[in-house]
Design an enzyme around this catalytic site. Structure first.
Site, PDB file in Angstrom:
ATOM      1  N   LYS A 276      -9.064   2.335  -2.662  1.00 24.99           N
ATOM      2  CA  LYS A 276      -9.415   1.852  -1.321  1.00 24.99           C
ATOM      3  C   LYS A 276     -10.797   2.368  -0.920  1.00 24.99           C
ATOM      4  O   LYS A 276     -11.065   3.576  -0.945  1.00 24.99           O
ATOM      5  CB  LYS A 276      -8.352   2.323  -0.318  1.00 24.99           C
ATOM      6  CG  LYS A 276      -8.446   1.720   1.070  1.00 24.99           C
ATOM      7  CD  LYS A 276      -7.245   2.185   1.913  1.00 24.99           C
ATOM      8  CE  LYS A 276      -7.228   1.578   3.293  1.00 24.99           C
ATOM      9  NZ  LYS A 276      -6.037   2.026   4.073  1.00 24.99           N
TER      10      LYS A 276
ATOM     11  N   CYS B  41      -5.645  -3.108   2.126  1.00 23.81           N
ATOM     12  CA  CYS B  41      -5.562  -3.106   3.588  1.00 23.81           C
ATOM     13  C   CYS B  41      -6.925  -3.161   4.281  1.00 23.81           C
ATOM     14  O   CYS B  41      -7.531  -4.219   4.360  1.00 23.81           O
ATOM     15  CB  CYS B  41      -4.760  -1.897   4.062  1.00 23.81           C
ATOM     16  SG  CYS B  41      -3.961  -2.151   5.680  1.00 23.81           S
TER      17      CYS B  41
ATOM     18  N   GLU C 258       0.833  -1.201   0.000  1.00 24.26           N
ATOM     19  CA  GLU C 258       0.000   0.000   0.000  1.00 24.26           C
ATOM     20  C   GLU C 258       0.870   1.254   0.000  1.00 24.26           C
ATOM     21  O   GLU C 258       1.792   1.394   0.807  1.00 24.26           O
ATOM     22  CB  GLU C 258      -0.902  -0.015   1.235  1.00 24.26           C
ATOM     23  CG  GLU C 258      -1.828   1.186   1.344  1.00 24.26           C
ATOM     24  CD  GLU C 258      -2.714   1.139   2.591  1.00 24.26           C
ATOM     25  OE1 GLU C 258      -3.627   1.963   2.696  1.00 24.26           O
ATOM     26  OE2 GLU C 258      -2.463   0.272   3.454  1.00 24.26           O
TER      27      GLU C 258
END
EC number: 6.3.5.1
Length: 565
Positions: free
Chosen positions: A115, A152, A42
């Site tokens: 994300k 994540c 990330e």
């Protein structure tokens, strides 16, 4: 078989040139090994987390230039798909940026995923700068395999309890052969086991194999442990990369199962994590190594009191940087015991480090004369105690300035919690190594350091003497505080509570419940809670500490100073 290269790197926040260079080198290595897919972490291009650097136009320009270098390198690696975390502009409403995953092939971005779940709890503040990505799955065909993507936090809501959106729902409907999750997941006690449990459950529930790639390294207070892993419904945890170090691994994937790059079975990862003391040692050592390196320090200095806190700090610093890069200074006063100096001498001899002696008796005496002359009152009691700590802190900062060394503070979590420290004295410095260890854990880690060395690095006299600040005649910590075995359980429950590992939480809750059942015990708990609240102003001005537990002082614990508790 899909051949995957896992690039578990240690990016530096803001070092776009260095990060992009490391990414390109790993891409070339992956291509040289015949990989179809290279997976990075990330925000690998800029490092996690850049904070308000994201608001600077020059930073975003450098990010774009770094991305262009990666794209250009990809043109020379035909067929390789590289999955890289980066920042992308949001041209629509909301925050101006996306936290993005870019799949790059032959110099072109062939898939782009943003994300969706942006954490704002604990140490995280993604929503400050990023807009959530649109709901839905992103799937890319790589050879004979369809690859889905997560970033994540997107993978931490498979039960749908924390966010209204569950990215696994869309992935389950899209039915990719493999899910690739890129991460910057900081480490703390029990975190590895929590990741394994959560993603093993998600893999089985959604019938999806998952590759979890995590960054490694220290960044300010946080330490990322790497420990990238692969999990499938039929295999469970099938693969795990190294912890606390960069790693580049090639694995295979076919028919829903992971294998070694040559197609043979992977060695089964150990189910048990590191013992707590060893975990803390490695976390702190890596945190110091990267903090010093990124801030431009090669050497550190520590005030050596002859006590356990400074002894452990020195031992950990030697572990991280080597004895030639660690300096100790002992500063005896009128109230220092004979062991204050002799134990420091023995410790530094055991560790192989230089020890300087700078007595403070005359300095403190001169301060007292000046104080009484100016204010017509003697300097005594608590002000005199604090003065000694502040004189020592000033000497250490002077040495730090003169020598270009990083001053390490030596406070532990128990003392920092209740304010048993002196502002502008023993709180001086650039980094605290043991500020997220309770005093009982300081002793446990000190014993572990000796056991691991196979000899007495920290002298037994230091381990067995009653703890004391030695700022007044005959002073001991228990004059002001309960026994640390009692204090630490109260603090654990008050500061971390349910964030503790389950077994530790149960013990702390049971211990505090026993205290609350008695009037004296209840009064003690109330007094400790009050001390924690009253000393928030000290913690706000203290240097950063390396985070070991799930809730450390610093960015992950935000409380007001001027408040009524």
């Amino acid at each position: 078989m899909l051949k995957i290269a896992i690039a578990q790197l240690n990016p530096t926040v803001g070092d776009i040139d260095g990060n992009s260079g490391a990414i390109i080198a790993a891409m070339q290595r992956a291509a040289g090994q015949g990989a179809d897919l290279a997976v990075f972490t990330e925000l690998a291009l800029c490092g996690y987390y850049p904070g308000d650097l994201l608001e600077e136009a020059a930073f975003l320009d450098r990010m774009q230039a770094g991305l262009q270098r990666v794209l250009e390198a990809s043109r020379g690696l035909p067929g390789l798909v590289s999955v890289v975390g980066a920042v992308r502009a949001n041209d629509g409403p909301g925050k101006p940026l996306f936290n993005a995953l870019l799949a790059i092939r032959d110099g072109v971005i062939v898939a782009e995923y943003y994300k969706q779940l942006l954490p704002t709890y604990g140490v995280f503040d993604d929503r400050r700068h990023f807009e959530p990505g649109p709901e839905g799955a992103c799937v890319l065909q790589v050879g004979d395999h369809r690859i889905g993507f997560l970033i994540c936090e997107d993978g931490w809501n498979h039960e749908g309890r924390d966010y209204k959106v569950n990215p696994f729902t869309a992935l389950r409907e899209a039915r990719p052969d493999l899910v690739v999750s890129i991460n910057a997941s900081p480490s703390d006690i029990g975190k590895r086991e929590l990741r394994h449990k959560l993603f093993r459950t998600a893999s089985v529930h959604n019938e999806l194999p998952i590759l979890y790639v995590n960054q490694v390294g220290g960044q300010d207070q946080l330490v990322y442990d790497g420990a990238s892993f692969a999990v499938s419904p039929s295999q469970g945890i099938a693969f795990e990369a190294q912890r606390f170090s960069e790693d580049f691994q090639g694995i295979g994937f076919t028919q829903g199962r992971f294998s070694a790059a040559d197609g043979f079975a992977l060695p089964a990862p150990g189910a048990d994590g590191l013992p707590v003391a060893e975990f803390a040692r490695r976390q702190i050592v890596l945190g110091l190594q990267d903090y010093a390196r990124r801030c431009g320090f090669s050497k550190v200095v520590v005030g050596s009191s002859g006590g356990i806190d400074s002894a452990l700090t020195l031992a950990l610093a030697v572990d991280a940087l080597g004895p030639e890069n660690v300096i100790a200074v002992t500063m005896p006063s009128a109230f220092s015991s004979e062991g204050s100096v002799s134990d420091s001498v023995a410790l530094c001899r055991n560790l192989g480090i230089t020890l300087f002696t700078h007595p403070i008796l005359d300095l403190v005496k001169q301060y007292g004369i000046g104080f009484e002359g100016a204010f017509d009152r003697p300097l005594q009691g608590l002000p005199l105690e604090n003065l000694q700590a502040r004189v020592r802190g000033t000497i250490l900062m002077a040495y730090s300035n003169a020598s270009g060394t990083l001053l390490l503070t030596t406070g532990n979590k128990s003392e920092i919690s209740v304010g048993y420290c002196t502002l502008y004295g023993d709180t001086n410095g650039g980094l605290g190594l043991i500020g997220d260890l309770y005093k009982t854990e300081v002793y446990a880690l000190s014993r572990h350091v000796n056991q691991r060395a196979g000899r007495e690095l920290i002298p037994d006299a230091v381990l067995t003497k009653p703890p004391s600040a030695e700022l007044a005649p005959g002073q001991q910590d228990t004059d002001s505080l309960p026994e640390y075995e009692v204090l630490d359980e109260i603090l654990k429950w008050h500061i971390e509570g349910r964030r503790l590992p389950a077994a530790e939480a149960a013990l702390a809750e049971q211990f505090v419940a026993g205290l609350l059942a008695d009037a004296n015990g209840a009064a003690l708990v109330k007094r400790i809670h009050g001390m924690v609240a009253r000393n928030e102003y000290k913690r706000r001005q203290a240097p950063p500490i390396i985070r070991v537990r799930s809730r450390a002082f610093g960015s992950g614990r935000q409380l007001p100073i001027a408040a009524h508790y």
